[in-house]
Design a protein around this motif. Sequence first.
Motif, PDB file in Angstrom:
ATOM      1  N   ILE A  57      30.338  46.506  44.250  1.00 19.24           N
ATOM      2  CA  ILE A  57      31.579  47.035  43.672  1.00 19.24           C
ATOM      3  C   ILE A  57      32.103  46.100  42.594  1.00 19.24           C
ATOM      4  CG2 ILE A  57      33.970  47.690  44.148  1.00 19.24           C
ATOM      5  CD1 ILE A  57      33.100  48.433  46.975  1.00 19.24           C
ATOM      6  N   MET A  58      32.073  44.781  42.851  1.00 20.49           N
ATOM      7  CA  MET A  58      32.580  43.834  41.868  1.00 20.49           C
ATOM      8  C   MET A  58      31.780  43.894  40.570  1.00 20.49           C
ATOM      9  SD  MET A  58      35.341  42.314  42.804  1.00 20.49           S
ATOM     10  CE  MET A  58      35.281  41.464  41.235  1.00 20.49           C
ATOM     11  N   ASP A  59      30.481  44.076  40.659  1.00 17.45           N
ATOM     12  CA  ASP A  59      29.672  44.205  39.440  1.00 17.45           C
ATOM     13  C   ASP A  59      30.124  45.407  38.620  1.00 17.45           C
ATOM     14  OD1 ASP A  59      28.196  41.989  40.144  1.00 17.45           O
ATOM     15  OD2 ASP A  59      26.411  43.107  40.756  1.00 17.45           O
ATOM     16  N   LYS A  60      30.432  46.508  39.297  1.00 17.07           N
ATOM     17  CA  LYS A  60      30.915  47.696  38.591  1.00 17.07           C
ATOM     18  C   LYS A  60      32.281  47.448  37.968  1.00 17.07           C
ATOM     19  CE  LYS A  60      28.487  51.325  41.175  1.00 17.07           C
ATOM     20  NZ  LYS A  60      28.684  52.557  41.984  1.00 17.07           N
ATOM     21  N   ILE A  61      33.146  46.721  38.682  1.00 23.94           N
ATOM     22  CA  ILE A  61      34.469  46.387  38.153  1.00 23.94           C
ATOM     23  C   ILE A  61      34.330  45.562  36.879  1.00 23.94           C
ATOM     24  CG2 ILE A  61      36.521  44.967  38.582  1.00 23.94           C
ATOM     25  CD1 ILE A  61      36.358  45.846  41.523  1.00 23.94           C
ATOM     26  N   VAL A  62      33.486  44.550  36.915  1.00 20.03           N
ATOM     27  CA  VAL A  62      33.282  43.683  35.747  1.00 20.03           C
ATOM     28  C   VAL A  62      32.704  44.486  34.592  1.00 20.03           C
ATOM     29  CG1 VAL A  62      31.924  41.743  34.877  1.00 20.03           C
ATOM     30  CG2 VAL A  62      33.097  41.552  37.076  1.00 20.03           C
ATOM     31  N   GLU A  63      31.761  45.359  34.877  1.00 18.09           N
ATOM     32  CA  GLU A  63      31.145  46.163  33.824  1.00 18.09           C
ATOM     33  C   GLU A  63      32.165  47.122  33.191  1.00 18.09           C
ATOM     34  OE1 GLU A  63      27.452  49.349  33.208  1.00 18.09           O
ATOM     35  OE2 GLU A  63      27.899  48.536  35.193  1.00 18.09           O
ATOM     36  N   ARG A  64      33.005  47.743  34.018  1.00 20.33           N
ATOM     37  CA  ARG A  64      33.938  48.742  33.502  1.00 20.33           C
ATOM     38  C   ARG A  64      35.129  48.124  32.786  1.00 20.33           C
ATOM     39  NH1 ARG A  64      36.611  53.109  37.537  1.00 20.33           N
ATOM     40  NH2 ARG A  64      34.384  53.582  37.856  1.00 20.33           N
ATOM     41  N   PHE A  94      29.565  34.265  45.841  1.00 19.86           N
ATOM     42  CA  PHE A  94      30.529  35.063  45.081  1.00 19.86           C
ATOM     43  C   PHE A  94      31.074  34.257  43.906  1.00 19.86           C
ATOM     44  CE2 PHE A  94      34.666  36.691  44.002  1.00 19.86           C
ATOM     45  CZ  PHE A  94      34.599  38.057  44.192  1.00 19.86           C
ATOM     46  N   ILE A  95      31.483  33.023  44.159  1.00 13.92           N
ATOM     47  CA  ILE A  95      32.054  32.195  43.090  1.00 13.92           C
ATOM     48  C   ILE A  95      31.025  31.953  41.989  1.00 13.92           C
ATOM     49  CG2 ILE A  95      32.952  29.899  42.534  1.00 13.92           C
ATOM     50  CD1 ILE A  95      34.279  29.903  45.308  1.00 13.92           C
ATOM     51  N   ASN A  96      29.802  31.633  42.375  1.00 18.63           N
ATOM     52  CA  ASN A  96      28.763  31.392  41.373  1.00 18.63           C
ATOM     53  C   ASN A  96      28.484  32.647  40.547  1.00 18.63           C
ATOM     54  OD1 ASN A  96      28.441  28.730  42.176  1.00 18.63           O
ATOM     55  ND2 ASN A  96      26.712  29.165  43.530  1.00 18.63           N
ATOM     56  N   ARG A  97      28.544  33.798  41.196  1.00 17.59           N
ATOM     57  CA  ARG A  97      28.210  35.059  40.520  1.00 17.59           C
ATOM     58  C   ARG A  97      29.261  35.423  39.467  1.00 17.59           C
ATOM     59  NH1 ARG A  97      24.601  39.034  42.267  1.00 17.59           N
ATOM     60  NH2 ARG A  97      24.924  41.139  41.428  1.00 17.59           N
ATOM     61  N   TYR A  98      30.535  35.104  39.746  1.00 16.97           N
ATOM     62  CA  TYR A  98      31.611  35.528  38.846  1.00 16.97           C
ATOM     63  C   TYR A  98      32.369  34.350  38.237  1.00 16.97           C
ATOM     64  CZ  TYR A  98      30.530  39.761  41.409  1.00 16.97           C
ATOM     65  OH  TYR A  98      29.858  40.816  41.978  1.00 16.97           O
ATOM     66  N   ASP A  99      31.726  33.207  38.145  1.00 13.44           N
ATOM     67  CA  ASP A  99      32.435  32.008  37.695  1.00 13.44           C
ATOM     68  C   ASP A  99      32.651  31.980  36.184  1.00 13.44           C
ATOM     69  OD1 ASP A  99      33.832  29.792  38.505  1.00 13.44           O
ATOM     70  OD2 ASP A  99      32.154  28.403  38.199  1.00 13.44           O
ATOM     71  N   ASP A 100      32.146  32.981  35.461  1.00 11.78           N
ATOM     72  CA  ASP A 100      32.469  33.097  34.046  1.00 11.78           C
ATOM     73  C   ASP A 100      33.854  33.714  33.842  1.00 11.78           C
ATOM     74  OD1 ASP A 100      31.576  35.538  35.061  1.00 11.78           O
ATOM     75  OD2 ASP A 100      30.850  36.227  33.106  1.00 11.78           O
ATOM     76  N   ARG A 101      34.488  34.147  34.961  1.00 14.63           N
ATOM     77  CA  ARG A 101      35.855  34.675  34.922  1.00 14.63           C
ATOM     78  C   ARG A 101      36.810  33.624  35.512  1.00 14.63           C
ATOM     79  NH1 ARG A 101      34.516  39.722  32.375  1.00 14.63           N
ATOM     80  NH2 ARG A 101      32.246  39.568  32.594  1.00 14.63           N
ATOM     81  N   ASP A 102      38.079  33.859  35.298  1.00  9.17           N
ATOM     82  CA  ASP A 102      39.101  33.035  35.938  1.00  9.17           C
ATOM     83  C   ASP A 102      39.328  33.597  37.340  1.00  9.17           C
ATOM     84  OD1 ASP A 102      41.203  31.418  36.611  1.00  9.17           O
ATOM     85  OD2 ASP A 102      42.631  32.281  35.194  1.00  9.17           O
ATOM     86  N   LEU A 103      38.767  32.950  38.339  1.00  7.93           N
ATOM     87  CA  LEU A 103      38.883  33.404  39.724  1.00  7.93           C
ATOM     88  C   LEU A 103      40.141  32.820  40.344  1.00  7.93           C
ATOM     89  CD1 LEU A 103      35.181  32.996  40.927  1.00  7.93           C
ATOM     90  CD2 LEU A 103      36.326  35.097  40.201  1.00  7.93           C
ATOM     91  N   ILE A 104      41.015  33.703  40.818  1.00  8.11           N
ATOM     92  CA  ILE A 104      42.295  33.294  41.399  1.00  8.11           C
ATOM     93  C   ILE A 104      42.321  33.744  42.852  1.00  8.11           C
ATOM     94  CG2 ILE A 104      44.802  33.563  41.290  1.00  8.11           C
ATOM     95  CD1 ILE A 104      44.413  34.117  38.250  1.00  8.11           C
ATOM     96  N   PHE A 105      42.516  32.814  43.776  1.00  4.04           N
ATOM     97  CA  PHE A 105      42.467  33.109  45.199  1.00  4.04           C
ATOM     98  C   PHE A 105      43.863  32.990  45.796  1.00  4.04           C
ATOM     99  CE2 PHE A 105      38.331  31.539  43.952  1.00  4.04           C
ATOM    100  CZ  PHE A 105      37.473  32.485  44.503  1.00  4.04           C
ATOM    101  N   VAL A 106      44.323  34.072  46.418  1.00  3.37           N
ATOM    102  CA  VAL A 106      45.618  34.105  47.094  1.00  3.37           C
ATOM    103  C   VAL A 106      45.375  34.129  48.596  1.00  3.37           C
ATOM    104  CG1 VAL A 106      47.750  35.417  47.413  1.00  3.37           C
ATOM    105  CG2 VAL A 106      46.695  35.269  45.136  1.00  3.37           C
TER     106      VAL A 106
END
Length: 249
Positions: A57-64, A94-106
């Motif tokens: 799902i996250m891959d689709k979110i990033v693509e869209r 997960f972090i390695n896969r999307y670390d080109d984004r600003d990952l914010i953890f709440v």
Amino acid sequence: MRDIEILRDVFLSDLYCVYLRDISAVVVSDLHLGYEEEMNLHGLFLPRMQRDHVTHIMDKIVERYDPEKIIINGDFKQEFSKNLPSEWDDIIYFINRYDDRDLIFVRGNHDNYLATILSKKNKELLDYYEDDRYFIYHGDKDLSTKKITILGHEHPSLVLRDRVGGIYKLPAFAFNFKKNVIITPAMSFFSSGTDLSQSLLSEEHFTPSLKGMKASSFRIFAITDEFGLVDFGYLEDLRSSEGQQTRYR
């Protein structure tokens, strides 16, 4: 429909996220990575599916949406009392896969020991995210509502019944148009969701800041396999509507 703009630059998506176009961010909640191992410890043996489901799902979110920020609004992991080996593996993956984004953890109520894992990747765990327009927190504690508030925690779903007793449970967003409060569905594969008619109409919800909010102010947007995101109207109207075979447990 793929997404619906409910406020200026605020889109609910059939990909279980809220897209905030003005700040190039997506908000997701309740991923519950490591769920299978925690269930295994209690004698219920499940195949490892959660990480693949979430990243699909996250891959689709990033693509869209190509967001600059990905805000994980609580319950990133499953186990309350410690960090399980699979949680370490899945979170680092997960972090390695999307670390080109600003990952914010709440922080969510399941994330007691998440900070230890995040520190290995120089990531911080926040109690909430706030800017000039948005206030985002998990919802297990009452931090009030203000601005445009986005909550997780509730795992909302819409339960429908047909004439012959068939039951349909759809993950859903609940949007309070008077308070500008959005409740997001769980991204977890294993979450069946909380029946909104039971939680919001009866005030048996898990989210303290929702106490006293009128059900008549909540509009329900459910995620369907066939039609994508569907606007089902106001929750109170769904319950009281005559001529439909929509009933709630």
